[in-house]
Design a protein around this motif. Structure first.
Motif, PDB file in Angstrom:
ATOM      1  N   GLU A 142     -23.566 -79.422 -80.307  1.00  0.00           N
ATOM      2  CA  GLU A 142     -22.678 -79.292 -79.145  1.00  0.00           C
ATOM      3  C   GLU A 142     -23.334 -78.362 -78.134  1.00  0.00           C
ATOM      4  O   GLU A 142     -24.233 -77.584 -78.471  1.00  0.00           O
ATOM      5  CB  GLU A 142     -21.307 -78.776 -79.544  1.00  0.00           C
ATOM      6  CG  GLU A 142     -21.313 -77.424 -80.198  1.00  0.00           C
ATOM      7  CD  GLU A 142     -19.952 -77.022 -80.724  1.00  0.00           C
ATOM      8  OE1 GLU A 142     -19.692 -75.801 -80.757  1.00  0.00           O
ATOM      9  OE2 GLU A 142     -19.161 -77.888 -81.094  1.00  0.00           O
ATOM     10  N   VAL A 143     -22.888 -78.485 -76.903  1.00  0.00           N
ATOM     11  CA  VAL A 143     -23.447 -77.653 -75.838  1.00  0.00           C
ATOM     12  C   VAL A 143     -23.172 -76.192 -76.168  1.00  0.00           C
ATOM     13  O   VAL A 143     -22.019 -75.808 -76.362  1.00  0.00           O
ATOM     14  CB  VAL A 143     -22.833 -78.024 -74.472  1.00  0.00           C
ATOM     15  CG1 VAL A 143     -23.308 -77.077 -73.376  1.00  0.00           C
ATOM     16  CG2 VAL A 143     -23.166 -79.474 -74.110  1.00  0.00           C
TER      17      VAL A 143
ATOM     18  N   ILE B  60     -22.516 -72.346 -75.531  1.00  0.00           N
ATOM     19  CA  ILE B  60     -21.955 -71.576 -74.426  1.00  0.00           C
ATOM     20  C   ILE B  60     -22.683 -70.237 -74.372  1.00  0.00           C
ATOM     21  O   ILE B  60     -22.696 -69.480 -75.344  1.00  0.00           O
ATOM     22  CB  ILE B  60     -20.441 -71.359 -74.598  1.00  0.00           C
ATOM     23  CG1 ILE B  60     -19.731 -72.708 -74.752  1.00  0.00           C
ATOM     24  CG2 ILE B  60     -19.879 -70.571 -73.407  1.00  0.00           C
ATOM     25  CD1 ILE B  60     -19.970 -73.701 -73.625  1.00  0.00           C
TER      26      ILE B  60
ATOM     27  N   THR C 280     -20.331 -82.660 -71.810  1.00  0.00           N
ATOM     28  CA  THR C 280     -19.738 -83.086 -73.074  1.00  0.00           C
ATOM     29  C   THR C 280     -18.820 -84.282 -72.868  1.00  0.00           C
ATOM     30  O   THR C 280     -18.873 -85.249 -73.637  1.00  0.00           O
ATOM     31  CB  THR C 280     -18.974 -81.919 -73.724  1.00  0.00           C
ATOM     32  OG1 THR C 280     -19.923 -80.908 -74.090  1.00  0.00           O
ATOM     33  CG2 THR C 280     -18.203 -82.363 -74.959  1.00  0.00           C
ATOM     34  N   GLU C 281     -18.001 -84.235 -71.831  1.00  0.00           N
ATOM     35  CA  GLU C 281     -17.026 -85.293 -71.594  1.00  0.00           C
ATOM     36  C   GLU C 281     -17.675 -86.618 -71.191  1.00  0.00           C
ATOM     37  O   GLU C 281     -17.230 -87.677 -71.613  1.00  0.00           O
ATOM     38  CB  GLU C 281     -16.025 -84.858 -70.520  1.00  0.00           C
ATOM     39  CG  GLU C 281     -15.112 -83.743 -70.964  1.00  0.00           C
ATOM     40  CD  GLU C 281     -14.245 -84.120 -72.157  1.00  0.00           C
ATOM     41  OE1 GLU C 281     -13.705 -85.246 -72.185  1.00  0.00           O
ATOM     42  OE2 GLU C 281     -14.118 -83.292 -73.083  1.00  0.00           O
TER      43      GLU C 281
ATOM     44  N   TRP D 196     -24.854 -80.565 -64.979  1.00  0.00           N
ATOM     45  CA  TRP D 196     -23.659 -80.581 -65.842  1.00  0.00           C
ATOM     46  C   TRP D 196     -23.897 -79.766 -67.104  1.00  0.00           C
ATOM     47  O   TRP D 196     -23.028 -79.009 -67.534  1.00  0.00           O
ATOM     48  CB  TRP D 196     -23.296 -81.996 -66.251  1.00  0.00           C
ATOM     49  CG  TRP D 196     -22.917 -82.928 -65.152  1.00  0.00           C
ATOM     50  CD1 TRP D 196     -22.649 -82.628 -63.828  1.00  0.00           C
ATOM     51  CD2 TRP D 196     -22.770 -84.345 -65.268  1.00  0.00           C
ATOM     52  NE1 TRP D 196     -22.352 -83.778 -63.135  1.00  0.00           N
ATOM     53  CE2 TRP D 196     -22.425 -84.841 -63.982  1.00  0.00           C
ATOM     54  CE3 TRP D 196     -22.913 -85.237 -66.312  1.00  0.00           C
ATOM     55  CZ2 TRP D 196     -22.196 -86.202 -63.756  1.00  0.00           C
ATOM     56  CZ3 TRP D 196     -22.688 -86.587 -66.082  1.00  0.00           C
ATOM     57  CH2 TRP D 196     -22.323 -87.057 -64.814  1.00  0.00           C
TER      58      TRP D 196
ATOM     59  N   GLU E 268     -21.924 -76.254 -67.935  1.00  0.00           N
ATOM     60  CA  GLU E 268     -21.113 -76.117 -69.148  1.00  0.00           C
ATOM     61  C   GLU E 268     -21.620 -74.971 -70.023  1.00  0.00           C
ATOM     62  O   GLU E 268     -20.831 -74.175 -70.534  1.00  0.00           O
ATOM     63  CB  GLU E 268     -21.120 -77.429 -69.932  1.00  0.00           C
ATOM     64  CG  GLU E 268     -20.195 -77.421 -71.121  1.00  0.00           C
ATOM     65  CD  GLU E 268     -20.014 -78.778 -71.766  1.00  0.00           C
ATOM     66  OE1 GLU E 268     -19.600 -78.793 -72.956  1.00  0.00           O
ATOM     67  OE2 GLU E 268     -20.271 -79.822 -71.130  1.00  0.00           O
ATOM     68  N   SER E 269     -22.923 -74.877 -70.178  1.00  0.00           N
ATOM     69  CA  SER E 269     -23.507 -73.796 -70.985  1.00  0.00           C
ATOM     70  C   SER E 269     -23.161 -72.425 -70.432  1.00  0.00           C
ATOM     71  O   SER E 269     -23.003 -71.469 -71.187  1.00  0.00           O
ATOM     72  CB  SER E 269     -25.031 -73.917 -71.033  1.00  0.00           C
ATOM     73  OG  SER E 269     -25.432 -75.035 -71.755  1.00  0.00           O
TER      74      SER E 269
ATOM     75  N   TYR F 136     -21.895 -68.992 -64.950  1.00  0.00           N
ATOM     76  CA  TYR F 136     -21.647 -70.100 -64.024  1.00  0.00           C
ATOM     77  C   TYR F 136     -21.205 -69.561 -62.656  1.00  0.00           C
ATOM     78  O   TYR F 136     -21.752 -69.949 -61.617  1.00  0.00           O
ATOM     79  CB  TYR F 136     -20.593 -71.025 -64.627  1.00  0.00           C
ATOM     80  CG  TYR F 136     -20.074 -72.098 -63.722  1.00  0.00           C
ATOM     81  CD1 TYR F 136     -20.812 -73.246 -63.464  1.00  0.00           C
ATOM     82  CD2 TYR F 136     -18.813 -71.982 -63.136  1.00  0.00           C
ATOM     83  CE1 TYR F 136     -20.327 -74.246 -62.639  1.00  0.00           C
ATOM     84  CE2 TYR F 136     -18.315 -72.974 -62.327  1.00  0.00           C
ATOM     85  CZ  TYR F 136     -19.072 -74.110 -62.076  1.00  0.00           C
ATOM     86  OH  TYR F 136     -18.580 -75.105 -61.254  1.00  0.00           O
TER      87      TYR F 136
ATOM     88  N   PRO G 292     -17.313 -76.144 -66.012  1.00  0.00           N
ATOM     89  CA  PRO G 292     -16.652 -77.365 -66.503  1.00  0.00           C
ATOM     90  C   PRO G 292     -17.441 -78.037 -67.625  1.00  0.00           C
ATOM     91  O   PRO G 292     -18.674 -77.958 -67.661  1.00  0.00           O
ATOM     92  CB  PRO G 292     -16.613 -78.272 -65.269  1.00  0.00           C
ATOM     93  CG  PRO G 292     -16.886 -77.391 -64.097  1.00  0.00           C
ATOM     94  CD  PRO G 292     -17.658 -76.220 -64.598  1.00  0.00           C
ATOM     95  N   ASP G 293     -16.737 -78.730 -68.504  1.00  0.00           N
ATOM     96  CA  ASP G 293     -17.383 -79.375 -69.651  1.00  0.00           C
ATOM     97  C   ASP G 293     -17.730 -80.847 -69.365  1.00  0.00           C
ATOM     98  O   ASP G 293     -17.628 -81.709 -70.235  1.00  0.00           O
ATOM     99  CB  ASP G 293     -16.531 -79.245 -70.907  1.00  0.00           C
ATOM    100  CG  ASP G 293     -15.196 -79.963 -70.805  1.00  0.00           C
ATOM    101  OD1 ASP G 293     -14.849 -80.472 -69.712  1.00  0.00           O
ATOM    102  OD2 ASP G 293     -14.489 -80.028 -71.821  1.00  0.00           O
ATOM    103  N   ARG G 294     -18.185 -81.119 -68.186  1.00  0.00           N
ATOM    104  CA  ARG G 294     -18.484 -82.488 -67.766  1.00  0.00           C
ATOM    105  C   ARG G 294     -19.598 -83.126 -68.607  1.00  0.00           C
ATOM    106  O   ARG G 294     -19.553 -84.317 -68.890  1.00  0.00           O
ATOM    107  CB  ARG G 294     -18.864 -82.495 -66.283  1.00  0.00           C
ATOM    108  CG  ARG G 294     -18.952 -83.868 -65.702  1.00  0.00           C
ATOM    109  CD  ARG G 294     -19.036 -83.834 -64.196  1.00  0.00           C
ATOM    110  NE  ARG G 294     -19.136 -85.197 -63.699  1.00  0.00           N
ATOM    111  CZ  ARG G 294     -19.364 -85.495 -62.448  1.00  0.00           C
ATOM    112  NH1 ARG G 294     -19.515 -84.531 -61.539  1.00  0.00           N
ATOM    113  NH2 ARG G 294     -19.454 -86.754 -62.073  1.00  0.00           N
TER     114      ARG G 294
END
Length: 152
Positions: free
Chosen positions: A139-140, A142, A63-64, A50, A54-55, A7, A59-61
């Protein structure tokens, strides 16, 4: 580079937004991929940004605000072909150059690994006729610099 996330290396949200904006425009202009996207969807570039942020350790936007179930839902019944999947990867990698993201080997290898994996998941989910046929990821993922082991 080991302490820097993908990122950060990509220029954060700003760099990834430029990437996804160009990539999305190239998909909408591509005769092979455009049928999957129609005229495009408002907010799609932001959602792609997003997800990638996140990947890549940002930020985990995604997922959120959307959740992984959203990703499964938008791919259901698209019937993505292997030819379309390969073209997706090709356009994504080309977009990195167009928007000037880093061209070092470790970064490009990690990005390619991420896009190959993600496009395989999307293709599988797009062709699933039952929930049992969906890819098991929920889930996303990482991604890291180690492209061979990232996200799985």
């Amino acid at each position: 580079m080991a302490d820097e996330t993908l990122y950060e290396h990509a220029g954060g949200t700003e760099g990834l937004h430029r990437l996804e904006e160009h990539f999305y425009a190239s998909m909408l202009a591509d005769p092979l991929l455009q049928p999957l996207f129609g005229a495009g969807r408002p907010g799609h570039v932001e959602h792609l940004t997003w997800f990638t942020a996140e990947s890549f350790g940002g930020p985990d936007r995604f997922t959120e605000e959307l959740g992984f179930a959203h990703l499964i839902d938008v791919h259901r019944n698209l019937r993505i072909t292997e030819e379309q999947r390969r073209r997706f990867v090709e356009l994504y990698m080309a977009a990195l150059d167009v928007v000037g993201l880093p061209d070092d080997g470790p970064f490009r290898d990690a990005v390619r690994s991420h896009v190959e994996f993600g496009s395989q998941v999307a293709m599988q989910n797009s062709n699933a006729t039952t929930d049992d046929e969906l890819h098991p990821i929920r889930e996303v993922p990482i991604w890291t610099w180690d492209a061979d082991k990232a996200g799985r």
